[in-house]
Design an enzyme around this catalytic site. Sequence first.
Site, PDB file in Angstrom:
ATOM      1  N   ASN A  23     -58.499 -45.263  32.520  1.00  0.00           N
ATOM      2  CA  ASN A  23     -57.919 -44.138  33.260  1.00  0.00           C
ATOM      3  C   ASN A  23     -56.461 -43.917  32.871  1.00  0.00           C
ATOM      4  O   ASN A  23     -55.991 -42.782  32.808  1.00  0.00           O
ATOM      5  CB  ASN A  23     -58.040 -44.360  34.769  1.00  0.00           C
ATOM      6  CG  ASN A  23     -59.425 -44.014  35.259  1.00  0.00           C
ATOM      7  OD1 ASN A  23     -59.777 -42.844  35.370  1.00  0.00           O
ATOM      8  ND2 ASN A  23     -60.230 -45.037  35.507  1.00  0.00           N
ATOM      9  N   ARG A  97     -55.138 -54.596  43.764  1.00  0.00           N
ATOM     10  CA  ARG A  97     -54.483 -55.254  44.878  1.00  0.00           C
ATOM     11  C   ARG A  97     -54.222 -54.217  45.966  1.00  0.00           C
ATOM     12  O   ARG A  97     -54.060 -53.039  45.677  1.00  0.00           O
ATOM     13  CB  ARG A  97     -53.130 -55.841  44.442  1.00  0.00           C
ATOM     14  CG  ARG A  97     -53.236 -57.020  43.491  1.00  0.00           C
ATOM     15  CD  ARG A  97     -53.640 -58.281  44.243  1.00  0.00           C
ATOM     16  NE  ARG A  97     -53.742 -59.440  43.388  1.00  0.00           N
ATOM     17  CZ  ARG A  97     -54.794 -59.776  42.656  1.00  0.00           C
ATOM     18  NH1 ARG A  97     -55.864 -59.000  42.666  1.00  0.00           N
ATOM     19  NH2 ARG A  97     -54.806 -60.861  41.922  1.00  0.00           N
ATOM     20  N   LEU A  99     -51.821 -52.550  48.678  1.00  0.00           N
ATOM     21  CA  LEU A  99     -50.372 -52.402  48.886  1.00  0.00           C
ATOM     22  C   LEU A  99     -50.087 -52.361  50.396  1.00  0.00           C
ATOM     23  O   LEU A  99     -50.899 -51.866  51.175  1.00  0.00           O
ATOM     24  CB  LEU A  99     -49.884 -51.130  48.203  1.00  0.00           C
ATOM     25  CG  LEU A  99     -50.000 -51.164  46.673  1.00  0.00           C
ATOM     26  CD1 LEU A  99     -49.851 -49.766  46.082  1.00  0.00           C
ATOM     27  CD2 LEU A  99     -48.970 -52.120  46.063  1.00  0.00           C
ATOM     28  N   ASN A 113     -54.858 -42.742  44.259  1.00  0.00           N
ATOM     29  CA  ASN A 113     -55.773 -43.798  43.810  1.00  0.00           C
ATOM     30  C   ASN A 113     -57.062 -43.153  43.320  1.00  0.00           C
ATOM     31  O   ASN A 113     -57.442 -42.077  43.779  1.00  0.00           O
ATOM     32  CB  ASN A 113     -56.089 -44.736  44.984  1.00  0.00           C
ATOM     33  CG  ASN A 113     -57.030 -45.855  44.591  1.00  0.00           C
ATOM     34  OD1 ASN A 113     -56.838 -46.515  43.555  1.00  0.00           O
ATOM     35  ND2 ASN A 113     -58.061 -46.080  45.390  1.00  0.00           N
ATOM     36  N   HIS A 115     -61.196 -43.971  42.916  1.00  0.00           N
ATOM     37  CA  HIS A 115     -62.225 -44.886  43.409  1.00  0.00           C
ATOM     38  C   HIS A 115     -63.588 -44.441  42.875  1.00  0.00           C
ATOM     39  O   HIS A 115     -63.900 -43.247  42.895  1.00  0.00           O
ATOM     40  CB  HIS A 115     -62.228 -44.885  44.940  1.00  0.00           C
ATOM     41  CG  HIS A 115     -63.198 -45.861  45.522  1.00  0.00           C
ATOM     42  ND1 HIS A 115     -62.953 -47.220  45.532  1.00  0.00           N
ATOM     43  CD2 HIS A 115     -64.417 -45.686  46.074  1.00  0.00           C
ATOM     44  CE1 HIS A 115     -63.992 -47.837  46.079  1.00  0.00           C
ATOM     45  NE2 HIS A 115     -64.891 -46.924  46.413  1.00  0.00           N
ATOM     46  N   ASP A 147     -53.352 -43.876  51.898  1.00  0.00           N
ATOM     47  CA  ASP A 147     -52.727 -44.087  53.202  1.00  0.00           C
ATOM     48  C   ASP A 147     -52.834 -45.575  53.542  1.00  0.00           C
ATOM     49  O   ASP A 147     -53.146 -46.385  52.663  1.00  0.00           O
ATOM     50  CB  ASP A 147     -53.344 -43.158  54.268  1.00  0.00           C
ATOM     51  CG  ASP A 147     -54.804 -43.482  54.551  1.00  0.00           C
ATOM     52  OD1 ASP A 147     -55.300 -44.518  54.057  1.00  0.00           O
ATOM     53  OD2 ASP A 147     -55.451 -42.696  55.269  1.00  0.00           O
ATOM     54  N   GLU A 148     -52.625 -45.937  54.801  1.00  0.00           N
ATOM     55  CA  GLU A 148     -52.564 -47.360  55.143  1.00  0.00           C
ATOM     56  C   GLU A 148     -53.931 -48.038  55.108  1.00  0.00           C
ATOM     57  O   GLU A 148     -54.010 -49.260  55.147  1.00  0.00           O
ATOM     58  CB  GLU A 148     -51.907 -47.558  56.519  1.00  0.00           C
ATOM     59  CG  GLU A 148     -50.388 -47.442  56.493  1.00  0.00           C
ATOM     60  CD  GLU A 148     -49.893 -46.038  56.801  1.00  0.00           C
ATOM     61  OE1 GLU A 148     -50.655 -45.055  56.556  1.00  0.00           O
ATOM     62  OE2 GLU A 148     -48.739 -45.906  57.257  1.00  0.00           O
ATOM     63  N   GLY A 149     -55.021 -47.303  55.040  1.00  0.00           N
ATOM     64  CA  GLY A 149     -56.351 -47.898  54.984  1.00  0.00           C
ATOM     65  C   GLY A 149     -56.765 -48.187  53.547  1.00  0.00           C
ATOM     66  O   GLY A 149     -56.012 -47.947  52.613  1.00  0.00           O
ATOM     67  N   VAL A 150     -57.985 -48.722  53.390  1.00  0.00           N
ATOM     68  CA  VAL A 150     -58.510 -48.990  52.045  1.00  0.00           C
ATOM     69  C   VAL A 150     -59.476 -47.849  51.668  1.00  0.00           C
ATOM     70  O   VAL A 150     -60.512 -47.681  52.299  1.00  0.00           O
ATOM     71  CB  VAL A 150     -59.241 -50.353  51.993  1.00  0.00           C
ATOM     72  CG1 VAL A 150     -59.878 -50.579  50.624  1.00  0.00           C
ATOM     73  CG2 VAL A 150     -58.255 -51.484  52.301  1.00  0.00           C
TER      74      VAL A 150
HETATM   75  C1  GRF Z   1     -62.194 -47.524  37.710  1.00  0.00           C
HETATM   76  O1  GRF Z   1     -63.570 -47.527  37.866  1.00  0.00           O
HETATM   77  C2  GRF Z   1     -61.518 -47.100  38.992  1.00  0.00           C
HETATM   78  O2  GRF Z   1     -62.253 -46.162  39.720  1.00  0.00           O
HETATM   79  C3  GRF Z   1     -61.417 -48.390  39.741  1.00  0.00           C
HETATM   80  O3  GRF Z   1     -61.130 -49.354  38.765  1.00  0.00           O
HETATM   81  C4  GRF Z   1     -61.630 -48.935  37.500  1.00  0.00           C
HETATM   82  C5  GRF Z   1     -60.523 -48.968  36.509  1.00  0.00           C
HETATM   83  O4  GRF Z   1     -60.961 -48.780  35.203  1.00  0.00           O
HETATM   84  N1  GRF Z   1     -60.445 -48.288  40.811  1.00  0.00           N
HETATM   85  P1  GRF Z   1     -59.894 -48.629  34.029  1.00  0.00           P
HETATM   86  O5  GRF Z   1     -59.015 -49.860  34.031  1.00  0.00           O
HETATM   87  O6  GRF Z   1     -59.117 -47.379  34.264  1.00  0.00           O
HETATM   88  O7  GRF Z   1     -60.729 -48.528  32.782  1.00  0.00           O
END
Ligand code: GRF
Length: 205
Positions: A23, A97, A99, A113, A115, A147-150
């Site tokens: 990414n 990790r 935060l 972020n 996900h 935000d403050e949650g996961v």
């Molecule tokens: C991705 O699948 C992202 O959604 C997750 O961790 C992975 C990171 O992959 N949070 P990369 O290091 O960007 O290849």
Amino acid sequence: MTTPFPLGRPARIAVLASGRGSNLEALLAAFGPDEPLGRVALVISNRASAPALDKARAAGVEALHVAYGDGTTFEAEAGQALDAAGIDLVCLAGFMRILSPAFVRRYRGRLLNIHPSLLPAFRGLHAQRQALEAGVRESGCTVHFVDEGVDTGGMIVQRRVPVRADDDEETLAARIRAEEHRAFPEAVRKVLTGRARPPAEEVPG
Ligand code: GRF
């Protein structure tokens, strides 16, 4: 503080990554040194051996290893580095990790972020495994404000992929990852142009 975007100058973007950094590569490609909207100016990893750091260096971007420890020193050191580099937007790209609420509040509206699920489904670790175990036909990825949650903050961009009958965690992760590489730059563009704001700042209507 309300979000400062659009800035009227190229935003300085930092990426926090713990691993492979695919990414990060997508963000480096979309926000290189000539991009008027924003440029990746700093990469921080909690793992000294993270390929993400090599990828940043290869692109000529400042790359910093900061040991995580109990989190307190990481946040202090990373915070200093972000300030010193004049960072406007922080992207968590495979940063493994959590935060602290204080750190999150400090970067409110400026911390994103990615996900690997269609949130709010399958928060937390092993999102692809969770999707397979749940037997869903479709999954995908979400870029959201932190935000403050996961994995709970306001969503910015989602991209969907089919889940195939013969998928395992690896094949599903790879299909989702290809969409992540489109979703993250798209979300950053939306934030930097002021088209996406964290929920509390949304203007009704
Ligand atoms: C991705 O699948 C992202 O959604 C997750 O961790 C992975 C990171 O992959 N949070 P990369 O290091 O960007 O290849």
